[in-house]
Design an enzyme around this catalytic site. Structure first.
Site, PDB file in Angstrom:
ATOM      1  N   THR A 101       0.820  -1.213   0.000  1.00 33.23           N
ATOM      2  CA  THR A 101       0.000   0.000   0.000  1.00 33.23           C
ATOM      3  C   THR A 101       0.853   1.261   0.000  1.00 33.23           C
ATOM      4  O   THR A 101       0.530   2.246  -0.687  1.00 33.23           O
ATOM      5  CB  THR A 101      -0.941   0.009   1.218  1.00 33.23           C
ATOM      6  OG1 THR A 101      -1.858  -1.086   1.114  1.00 33.23           O
ATOM      7  CG2 THR A 101      -1.735   1.299   1.306  1.00 33.23           C
ATOM      8  N   SER A 318      47.301 -11.020  -3.907  1.00 27.20           N
ATOM      9  CA  SER A 318      47.675 -11.165  -2.509  1.00 27.20           C
ATOM     10  C   SER A 318      48.413  -9.939  -2.017  1.00 27.20           C
ATOM     11  O   SER A 318      49.157  -9.297  -2.761  1.00 27.20           O
ATOM     12  CB  SER A 318      48.553 -12.405  -2.323  1.00 27.20           C
ATOM     13  OG  SER A 318      49.036 -12.488  -1.003  1.00 27.20           O
TER      14      SER A 318
END
Length: 476
Positions: A101, A318
């Protein structure tokens, strides 16, 4: 900053005149601090809501329920939203109570206030164009919201299908490139029998192609709409001809083949289509994640893994290991797939929890389905353009693994017999020698015969193993 006073069931509320939304939207913003993700984050959904409201206005005008000046103002306001304007005014959280709504009223208020300005009035002067009486005429949230959701899903599933075609084509093109690369197939992560890298990548294209069809089938489910149902499907407060009229207008506005459900009471409460769509998304995600697992395995190494293919190096892998490059694109696609698979449970439970004549949990269904489709679309295109298109093969590595694999003995089994083949495999395992060398050392086949048998074209497709064929190589 100037303000205006708007009134609803709860009472009066001050609204900034910069806002095109009104009092009910403002209350929803205060009530629902849930995801931080607003309606405005899903443009296709907003455009679909506007298309539904536009179709309703056209139908109401044709049925002599709406004045021409109001119809024109609503249509112009809806067209503005469809073109991408005013999306910042859709400020309600995607997950909300009330069966949508608040979403519906956010749209009604924004369209009404845009329309008021078009008509030469001020925001909030609803006596000239009212959010409920005019914009929401002949509608309820319970038919307007799910119809807008289905209009949006129809478009988003079409987009997903296109992104899946992109990744399918990438695998298909790459498979053609790898047609001469012989490699070892594996089952249960153990050596199986030879194949080509072309066959491996073509399989991925076929898998995705099958799921494109499943997405297309699921897309057809959302063509059925419940406009005209109003509150529960009985059509209360709607003109007898409204349902069919608005169906035609929605087809006209969207250019899509939406049809009115045969039973509007059933259509208003049944969310089975969303269960099916979510299940198809889970299927697609499961299979795509499996493909990404394969890409990570096949490219593992570079020295101590499979090392059969190379994925494009996208970024350093890394903060401590120099030179390390990770398969970041398949990894991110894996994570998207995990999220989609998990989301399927939420959609399923939301659909199951509907009670009696309405399912109040469609906001959660909408939020999750839109999120899943958007993530999958982005992930699949990323996988195609930044990974699969740039994959290269290591043909010598692939061939070496075939020649040194115990699995090679399977290709020799029709010629050597099961007992001889088992003996060769056992010795290869115990000594570390190659099947190829052991067969030659024991005089089981001549080199020319062995080389003929293990030609790629003789190992990767069905072959005639009749007596005449076997006798060319060895007497069994």
């Amino acid at each position: 900053m100037s303000t205006r006073i708007e009134h609803d069931l709860i009472g009066d509320k001050e609204i900034s005149n910069e806002c095109y939304y009104g009092v009910q939207t403002a209350r929803a913003v205060e009530n629902f601090h849930i995801t931080g993700v607003t309606l405005g984050s899903f443009p296709t959904f907003l455009e679909s809501i506007a298309k539904v409201k536009k179709a309703a206005a056209l139908a109401n005008y044709e049925l002599n329920l709406l004045a021409e000046n109001k119809k024109n103002a609503i249509i112009e306001a809806c067209d503005a939203i469809i073109s991408g304007k005013f999306h910042d005014q859709f400020v309600v959280d995607m997950i909300q109570g009330g069966a949508g709504t608040s979403t519906n009223m956010n749209a009604n208020e924004v369209i009404a206030n845009i329309g008021l300005e078009i008509l030469g009035h001020k925001k909030g002067e609803y006596k000239f164009l009212h959010p409920n009486n005019d914009v929401n005429l002949s509608q309820s949230t319970n038919d307007a919201y799910p119809t807008a959701l289905r209009v949006a899903l129809y478009e988003k599933l079409g987009e997903l299908g296109e992104s899946m075609k992109i990744i399918k084509d990438s695998f298909a093109k790459k498979s053609a490139e790898f047609k001469d690369v012989i490699k070892m197939g594996r089952t249960q992560l153990q050596d199986a029998v030879p194949m080509t890298l072309e066959q491996e990548f073509r399989t991925y294209a076929v898998m995705i192609g099958e799921d494109i069809q499943r997405v297309h089938e699921a897309r057809q489910l959302v063509r059925e709409i419940n406009m005209g149902a109003t509150a529960i499907g009985t059509g209360i407060n709607a003109h007898p001809d409204y349902a069919k009229t608005v169906e035609a207008k929605l087809q006209e506005v969207t250019g899509r083949p939406f049809i009115t459900a045969g039973d509007l009471v059933e259509a208003t409460q049944d969310t089975g289509a969303y269960v099916q769509i979510s299940g198809v998304l889970k299927r697609v995600a499961t299979k795509m994640s499996k493909i990404c697992n394969d890409l990570r395995l096949l490219s593992s190494g570079p020295r101590t893994g499979f090392g059969e293919i190379n994925l494009p190096a996208m970024q350093p892998g890394s903060s401590i290991m120099p030179g390390k490059v990770n398969p970041v694109i398949p990894e991110v696609v894996n994570q998207v797939c995990f999220q989609v698979i998990g989301t399927d449970i939420a959609v399923t439970m939301a659909c199951e929890a509907g009670q009696l004549q309405l399912n109040v949990f469609e906001p959660l269904i909408a939020y999750n389905l839109f999120n899943s489709i958007n993530m999958m679309k982005n992930a699949f295109e990323t996988l195609a353009y930044t990974c699969v298109d740039g994959i290269t093969a290591n043909p010598e590595r692939c061939k070496s693994l075939v020649l040194n694999s115990i699995g090679l003995v399977t290709a020799l089994n029709p010629y050597l017999g099961y007992e001889n083949s088992t003996m060769v495999a056992k010795e290869a395992l115990q000594t570390g020698g190659s099947v190829y060398d052991i067969v030659l050392e024991k005089g089981l086949l001549a080199k020319e015969e062995l080389d003929e048998i293990i030609k790629p074209e003789n190992m990767i497709q069905p072959h005639n193993f009749g007596l005449s064929e076997k006798s060319k190589f060895v007497k069994l």
